[in-house]
Write a protein that holds these residues in place. Structure first.
Motif, PDB file in Angstrom:
ATOM      1  N   ALA A 111       0.821  -1.205   0.000  1.00 14.49           N
ATOM      2  CA  ALA A 111       0.000   0.000   0.000  1.00 14.49           C
ATOM      3  C   ALA A 111       0.859   1.261   0.000  1.00 14.49           C
ATOM      4  O   ALA A 111       0.424   2.316  -0.432  1.00 14.49           O
ATOM      5  N   ARG A 176      -4.920  -1.347   5.138  1.00 15.55           N
ATOM      6  CA  ARG A 176      -4.144  -1.228   3.915  1.00 15.55           C
ATOM      7  C   ARG A 176      -4.509   0.054   3.182  1.00 15.55           C
ATOM      8  O   ARG A 176      -3.628   0.783   2.702  1.00 15.55           O
ATOM      9  N   ALA A 177      -5.805   0.349   3.113  1.00 14.34           N
ATOM     10  CA  ALA A 177      -6.222   1.589   2.455  1.00 14.34           C
ATOM     11  C   ALA A 177      -5.640   2.790   3.194  1.00 14.34           C
ATOM     12  O   ALA A 177      -5.188   3.756   2.580  1.00 14.34           O
ATOM     13  N   THR A 180      -2.078   4.109   2.469  1.00 16.35           N
ATOM     14  CA  THR A 180      -1.804   4.986   1.332  1.00 16.35           C
ATOM     15  C   THR A 180      -1.931   6.452   1.771  1.00 16.35           C
ATOM     16  O   THR A 180      -1.768   7.346   0.963  1.00 16.35           O
TER      17      THR A 180
END
Lengths: 277, 305, 433
Positions: A111, A176-177, A180
């Motif tokens: 990510a 994980r998102a 970013t």
């Protein structure tokens, strides 16, 4: 209605052949708030998500994203990976899309791809093991560790993501998102398939993301307990159009919303409501 | 113009042969989602069996050409179909639900086996036969003395292809087997739950594909008057290219792709250079796929997010 | 499948009989009859009923044996429970295999100094190890199916051959050039076609491989066509030729010249190139680019959602693989001294792909073992002469059925916090591109 929305969807329409999935939809998602997009199955919610996150090109309409620094981006002009890379919009998927053969930690490292690519000097510095790369890598691992800790998966960091229980996979996908470092986090039914306890911990996680990271969240959700508990603002869709909007309390009492969910017409819904109260 | 017309005829005939092979690729791909690399060799085996049957019949003193051709056709189709069945049974069925590359490599292995098998059993040399069907029609005689000819063998190839294609379309669209095949193509698990014998249906797909390849093999033998053990590779790649060009999984696509590859090859040889005909065919494939990523008649892949 | 109850004698017999019958029909014309050119050039045939009967009998017997084996082995697909001690013992042994193999490889020229055949075979195996490692980047890591890998091998070989014979450039100048040119071709092909998925990509790469080969055959003025390029200079040890002359290495070192010097030098050269490939690949796996390759294999849509530019990521994988192929090609040219299009057929691509898949996609050690097994095995079959490809093809089928996921069935993580534990390949995806 909105003071300073991070995302403003303006007259968005999406057609597939003859089918109108989303029809002239407008709404805003407030900065540092949780906006829920709800509606019965087939209402077009995921299509809206796919437009916002660049997987579909909308037939018409615009979506404007405004970052904290005032920088404005028209999302419909960016495609696939640039939405995440440049507009800082991250998303999760209705049917979890982790990298099942990679460990939880690796998932979180992937990510951070764009930041790490820069730090590795487009691979060349990394290949020779430059000190600056080593520092950056360590920082990335630390960020991943922080998130694993927050979703209570630190002890399973080195297990394959595909081996984790369902609820853990959901949380890992959110982490994980978040790795970013998005400005807007779009969650597609994050509570689907979770039990009551897991739903509660999910609500907690989302509230803490809003509080600590200041990330704005847009979510699609069926689980009304989650929606009612954490949303600041709710947009209700049915058959591709917006039928109601407002605070959770407000939409819950809207007869049109109840009618849409019960599949009945408005009078019947009112009758049901009145008999219930 | 006359020259062009002649090349057009030649191209269509060659394209018919490619199309017949391509159908086998496309059917198998549609139903099991794998590239049957051994299919080109099945075509080659079909050609060999046609040749051998023909030699035996002639040596028995049979002279009625139509009868010989009919027997050769049937024997070649039957035995080659059994080859198709056996290959599926040995090399693909154990890998049915395995990971994607394993059946493909198994198929490549099978292709090596079949190529080498006929090399060992029938020798490496090219097997020529004298022209079996001769004669033809002169369609047009140009002022420059150039004649446009349509030979009997060309007529036979095209008619056989058309008849088989009609038969085959009927089979897929209107029979129980065809319905089962389409069901398996959509969803094997669901088809099985609804009482479709998936194993049998897949076997039949291979059998039919091999039978069509056998016809192509026989037509090749009649048209070019020779077979050799290595012909399966090139013809197989071309036919597979045709299937992909038309949109793999689509039956009319396979035929269309076959005809196009046949035409491209023939016209390129006629007007540019024979040496680069295959380069032309492959380049056009690449160009088509760049603009139509799922071929000419393939269904565009909808990405589920 | 008769899982619970062991099939009886009658069942086995019936099955064998059916197999024999099928074999009889299959072999009737192909083996029972042999066509030969007759006296007038026309084909005649002769019957070989003896051979036919022997083949059918073999199938009958073989079928019984297979059925008995299957009974003894248990039904296909049963999970054989391996005691944990055995698994951990195997894991420990596995950790030793790679270093032992490496040390042994280093010692091969010392041990087998006088065995020219073994040295040549070693060079051949190492060439395929290198090709396998190169293709592994594309197929094993990025999950892109490349059926035309040999094209890059050919580009590398012809780059060196033509640059050296036409411009007199030395091997050490040409080696990087060959890699760069191959990578360039990889990008050139990859750019338009990498958005294709699955088997469409496979056929395009196959077509590309054939195009390169056909162009080499037909562009006679440049490549010499089917005759190939001859007189390709042998490599020098950084400028010092390995020749019997006064300026040769032997003369400089004051030792007696022996042609084996060059073989040994070639052995270490390809070993170094292969190890470079391995080292770079291992490094890349731990860098964001390598992780992105593997992520791409796992889920392309998720990659896009994470802001990964899938096109450039695929291109880099393709180019990296192609570059290693190009290096190997340059080595091949200098080792042979002669190259022709015959060395760059689809069979080569299939062989390298088989090595990668058999090795266990993505596993470096697996690929090396598979190359050793396939090339070594292929050499063992040399005695079988014309039946070699037959046996080789059958082995490929059987190996795939035996181990569809390859010899090494797990993936090593690229980074870990506490425990460096392998991931079962059942979880690892194989990619769609």
């Amino acid at each position: 209605m909105s003071v300073d929305p991070i995302l403003f969807v303006d007259h968005l329409s999406m057609r597939f052949g003859g089918i109108v999935a989303v029809n002239d939809l407008s709404f805003g998602a407030e900065r540092r708030q949780i906006t829920a997009l709800i509606g019965p199955n087939g209402a077009g919610k995921t299509t809206v998500f796919n437009c916002i996150t660049g997987f579909y090109k909308p037939t018409s309409g615009s979506m404007r994203l405004k970052h904290d620094d005032g920088h404005k981006i028209q999302l419909e002009q960016l495609n696939d990976f640039r939405i995440s890379k440049q507009a800082k919009v991250a998303r999760t998927f209705q049917n979890i899309r982790l990298f099942p053969g990679m460990t939880a930690l690796e998932n979180l490292m992937v990510a951070q791809h764009n930041a790490l690519m820069r730090a590795s000097g487009l691979t060349f510095l990394g290949l020779i093991g430059a000190p600056s790369w080593r520092v950056a890598e360590k920082k990335a691992i630390d960020l991943a560790r922080t998130w694993l800790e927050r979703i209570d998966l630190l002890d399973r960091a080195d297990d394959a993501a595909g081996n984790l229980p369902y609820g853990d996979q959901r949380r890992l996908e959110i982490a994980r998102a978040m790795c970013t470092e998005p400005a807007l986090l779009c969650l597609d039914e994050p509570a689907a398939g979770l039990n009551a306890r897991e739903s509660a911990s999910l609500s907690e996680l989302l509230l803490s993301i809003r509080a600590e990271q200041g990330t704005s969240i847009l979510l699609i959700e069926h689980d009304m307990s989650v929606v009612m508990e954490i949303s600041d603002h709710v947009v209700v869709m049915d058959y591709g159009v917006k039928i109601a909007e407002g605070t959770p309390q407000h939409v819950r009492d809207d007869p049109k919303v109840i009618a849409a969910y019960l599949g009945a017409d408005e009078e019947e819904a009112i009758a049901v409501m009145e008999s219930g109260t | 113009m006359d020259y062009f017309a002649q090349q057009l005829i030649n191209g269509l005939v060659l394209g018919s042969i490619y199309g017949l092979i391509a159908i086998g690729y496309t059917m198998v791909y549609g139903i099991v989602g794998m590239i049957n690399f051994a299919h080109g060799d099945i075509f080659m085996i079909g050609g060999f069996i046609a040749l051998i049957t023909f030699l035996i019949l002639v040596s028995f003193g049979l002279t009625a050409i139509p009868l010989i051709l009919l027997i050769v056709l049937l024997v070649s189709m039957a035995i080659t179909a059994l080859y198709g069945w056996t290959v599926e049974r040995i090399a693909y069925r154990p890998l049915r639900h395995s990971f994607r590359l394993a059946p493909m490599l198994s198929a490549i292995g099978m292709s090596f086996v079949l190529t080498n098998y006929s090399q060992v059993s029938q020798g490496a040399r090219v097997k020529p036969v004298p022209p079996i069907i001769t004669g033809g029609y002169t369609l047009h005689e140009g002022p420059g003395g150039f004649v446009v000819q349509l030979s009997n063998i060309q007529i036979i190839v095209v008619i056989t292809t058309v008849v088989l294609l009609a038969l085959f379309t009927w089979l897929v669209s209107s029979t129980r087997l065809g319905r089962d095949m389409r069901a398996c193509e959509q969803d094997q698990t669901m088809a099985a739950l609804l009482g479709v014998d998936v194993d049998r249906t897949i076997s039949m797909t291979f059998v039919i594909g091999a039978a069509l390849a056998a016809v192509a093999g026989m037509m090749y033998l009649l048209y070019y008057g020779l077979v050799d053990f290595f012909m399966g590779f090139v013809a197989g790649i071309k036919a597979f290219t045709a299937a992909v060009l038309g949109g793999i999984g689509s039956l009319p696509g396979a035929m269309l792709g076959g005809l196009l590859i046949g035409l491209i090859e023939t016209l390129w040889s006629a007007y540019f250079s024979v040496e680069y005909k295959d380069v032309a065919a492959f380049s056009i494939l690449i160009v088509v796929l760049i603009f139509l990523p799922t071929g000419l008649l393939g269904r565009p892949e909808v990405e589920k997010v | 499948m008769q899982a619970s109850r062991a099939p009886g004698v009658a069942f086995i017999f019936k099955k064998a009989l059916i197999s024999a019958l099928v074999a009889l029909v299959l072999f009737s014309l192909m083996i029972g009859v042999r066509t030969e050119p007759g006296p007038q050039g026309l084909l005649i045939y002769e019957t070989r009923f003896g051979e036919l009967a022997a083949m059918v009998a073999t199938v009958f017997g073989g079928s019984i044996v297979v059925e008995l084996l299957r009974q003894w082995w248990g039904p296909v697909g049963t999970v054989r429970v391996v005691p944990p001690q055995v698994t951990s013992a195997l894991a420990v042994a596995g950790r030793w295999v790679a270093p032992v193999l490496l040390v042994f490889t280093f010692l091969v020229p010392v041990i087998f100094y006088n065995e020219r055949y073994i040295l040549d075979l070693g060079i051949l195996v190492l060439t395929y190890v290198m090709l396998g490692w190169g293709l592994n980047v594309v197929v094993g890591l990025a999950g892109l199916l490349d059926l035309g890998y040999v094209a890059f091998y050919a580009v590398g070989a012809y780059s060196y051959a033509l640059l050296a014979t036409n411009f007199g450039l030395s091997f050490w100048v040409c080696l990087p050039l060959a890699g760069i040119l191959a990578a360039f071709w990889g990008v050139l092909l990859g750019f338009p076609v990498l958005r294709l998925r699955g088997d469409y990509l496979a056929i395009v790469t196959l077509a590309f491989g054939e195009i390169i080969r056909l162009v080499i055959i037909n562009w006679q003025s440049l490549t010499g066509g089917p005759n190939g390029v001859t007189g390709i200079p042998r490599p020098t040890m950084f400028g010092i030729p390995l020749s019997p002359g006064d300026d040769g290495l032997a003369a400089l070192l004051g030792i007696e010249f022996s042609p084996t010097h060059r073989i040994v030098f070639l052995f270490y050269l390809i070993l170094a190139l292969a190890l470079l490939t391995n080292w770079v690949t291992i490094r890349l796996r731990r860098l964001p680019i390598g992780r992105a390759w593997e992520a791409l294999r796992e889920d392309e849509v998720a990659c896009r959602a994470l802001g990964i530019n899938t096109t450039t990521t695929k291109l880099t994988a393709f180019a990296t693989g192609a570059m290693f192929g190009g290096f190997a090609g340059a080595f091949f040219a200098t080792r042979q001294g002669f190259i022709s299009p015959e060395s760059f057929t689809f069979q080569e691509s299939a062989l390298v792909l088989a090595i990668v898949v058999l090795g266990g996609m993505g596993s470096q050690l697996g690929v090396a073992l598979a190359a050793l097994a396939m090339i070594g095995g292929f050499e063992l079959f040399r005695g079988l002469d014309q039946y070699r490809m037959l046996v080789f093809g059958m082995a490929m089928v059987l190996l795939m059925i035996w181990r569809p996921r390859g010899l090494i069935g797990h993936r090593a993580p690229t980074v870990f916090l506490e425990r460096n534990q392998a991931i079962s390949s059942d979880l690892v995806k194989e990619g769609h591109g």
